[in-house]
Design a protein around this motif. Structure first.
Motif, PDB file in Angstrom:
ATOM      1  N   ASP A  22       7.543   5.164  -6.670  1.00 39.87           N
ATOM      2  CA  ASP A  22       6.900   3.831  -6.087  1.00 39.87           C
ATOM      3  C   ASP A  22       5.241   4.564  -5.718  1.00 39.87           C
ATOM      4  O   ASP A  22       4.885   5.646  -5.696  1.00 39.87           O
ATOM      5  N   ILE A  23       4.464   3.311  -5.612  1.00 38.79           N
ATOM      6  CA  ILE A  23       2.818   3.335  -5.569  1.00 38.79           C
ATOM      7  C   ILE A  23       2.680   2.663  -4.450  1.00 38.79           C
ATOM      8  O   ILE A  23       3.347   1.400  -4.380  1.00 38.79           O
ATOM      9  N   CYS A  24       1.689   2.913  -3.596  1.00 39.60           N
ATOM     10  CA  CYS A  24       0.852   1.952  -2.559  1.00 39.60           C
ATOM     11  C   CYS A  24      -0.452   2.381  -2.590  1.00 39.60           C
ATOM     12  O   CYS A  24      -0.947   3.618  -3.112  1.00 39.60           O
ATOM     13  N   SER A  25      -1.271   1.626  -1.965  1.00 41.56           N
ATOM     14  CA  SER A  25      -2.672   2.064  -1.639  1.00 41.56           C
ATOM     15  C   SER A  25      -3.330   1.960  -0.143  1.00 41.56           C
ATOM     16  O   SER A  25      -2.470   1.040   0.452  1.00 41.56           O
ATOM     17  N   ASP A  26      -4.163   2.747   0.099  1.00 40.52           N
ATOM     18  CA  ASP A  26      -4.622   2.551   1.543  1.00 40.52           C
ATOM     19  C   ASP A  26      -5.824   1.780   1.491  1.00 40.52           C
ATOM     20  O   ASP A  26      -6.328   1.263   0.598  1.00 40.52           O
TER      21      ASP A  26
END
Length: 280
Positions: free
Chosen positions: A209-213
């Motif tokens: 999975d991938i997320c961003s800040d």
């Protein structure tokens, strides 16, 4: 591992452990934060959605008619739940855990896999004959025609399991069974430049999975490597802020809350959730 130093002025968040919780989950596969700071979890094996507060207290649960896999919540606070086994997507009010509508794709060879939100829009990862495409959520009844008409412009790779957009035009995707990330940007399909040189990302095993800040950095969960990598948007490895010594074990999914004050990690192959406070 060869790591790329941050550019001058680069700001990186730090993380401090807050709490871990487990509610006899079957297998959590998707996680997203609502505008009120609550968290929606997709329990794939138990066919339900679980709403918890920001430290894991259960607020309510909702049984659904098929295995939920992924969830995305827009800035308008509309949730989108993918149900691949029935080729359907639920629209929900995440804080009331109420189903607003259900949309089903009519094409039998099409599977709606994952979802990502940017602003008020939701983007779906759709699998057709083994190829994955991005589809802006409108109506799933004609999704096959829409994807095929758009052709290669929407292609994000083969066997995508999760995707994340930072701007509605650039997509970072995890590929099932692979140890690289596929990037789709401005109409060109290509492998991330770092991933072409596997020595610089050798410490990521099976990204899930991938997320961003809020600083534009990407966070990638490595299920096989028991860590979380922080990358630039062009795929340069900045550091590994969280790993096994912080309790990371077989991470499945990651997300920040909408104020970027907490980081949530679905851990232990979907059996528990770790909560980290964000600082810096």
């Amino acid at each position: 591992m060869a790591q790329v130093l941050a550019v001058p002025g680069d700001v990186r968040h730090g993380f401090s452990y807050n709490i871990s919780f487990n509610r006899d989950f079957g297998r959590i596969t998707g996680i997203a934060a609502s505008s009120k700071g609550n968290i929606v979890l997709c329990d794939h094996n138990n066919k339900n959605l679980i709403l918890v507060d920001n430290i894991g207290n259960c607020l309510t649960e909702l049984n659904v008619d098929s295995e939920p896999y992924d969830v995305a919540i827009t800035r308008q606070n509309i949730g989108y739940i993918t149900q691949p086994n029935t080729r359907s997507v639920l629209q929900i009010d995440p804080d009331r855990m109420v189903v607003l509508s259900k949309h089903t794709c009519n094409m039998l060879n099409t599977t709606v896999i994952c979802a990502s939100a940017f602003g008020n829009a939701c983007y779906l990862g759709v699998n057709i004959h083994g190829q994955s495409y991005i589809h802006h959520f409108t109506s799933l009844s004609t999704i096959g025609e829409t994807v095929y008409t758009a052709g290669q412009q929407n292609n994000i790779g083969s066997g995508v399991v999760k995707t994340h957009t930072i701007d509605g035009q650039t997509y970072f995707s995890c590929i099932g069974g692979q140890n690289f990330i596929m990037v789709r940007k401005q109409g060109t399909l290509y492998l991330n430049s770092v991933l072409e040189n596997m020595s610089s990302i050798a410490t990521i095993d099976t990204p899930t999975d991938i997320c961003s800040d809020d600083n534009g950095h990407l966070y990638v969960s490595g299920q096989g490597s028991n860590n979380i990598h922080r990358l630039t948007q062009d795929g340069k490895v900045l550091d590994i802020p969280l790993h096994s010594q912080h309790g990371i074990k077989q991470p499945v999914a990651v997300c920040f809350d909408q104020n970027y004050t907490k980081l949530y990690i679905v851990n232990e192959w979907g059996k528990s959730v770790l909560v980290f406070d964000v600082y810096g």
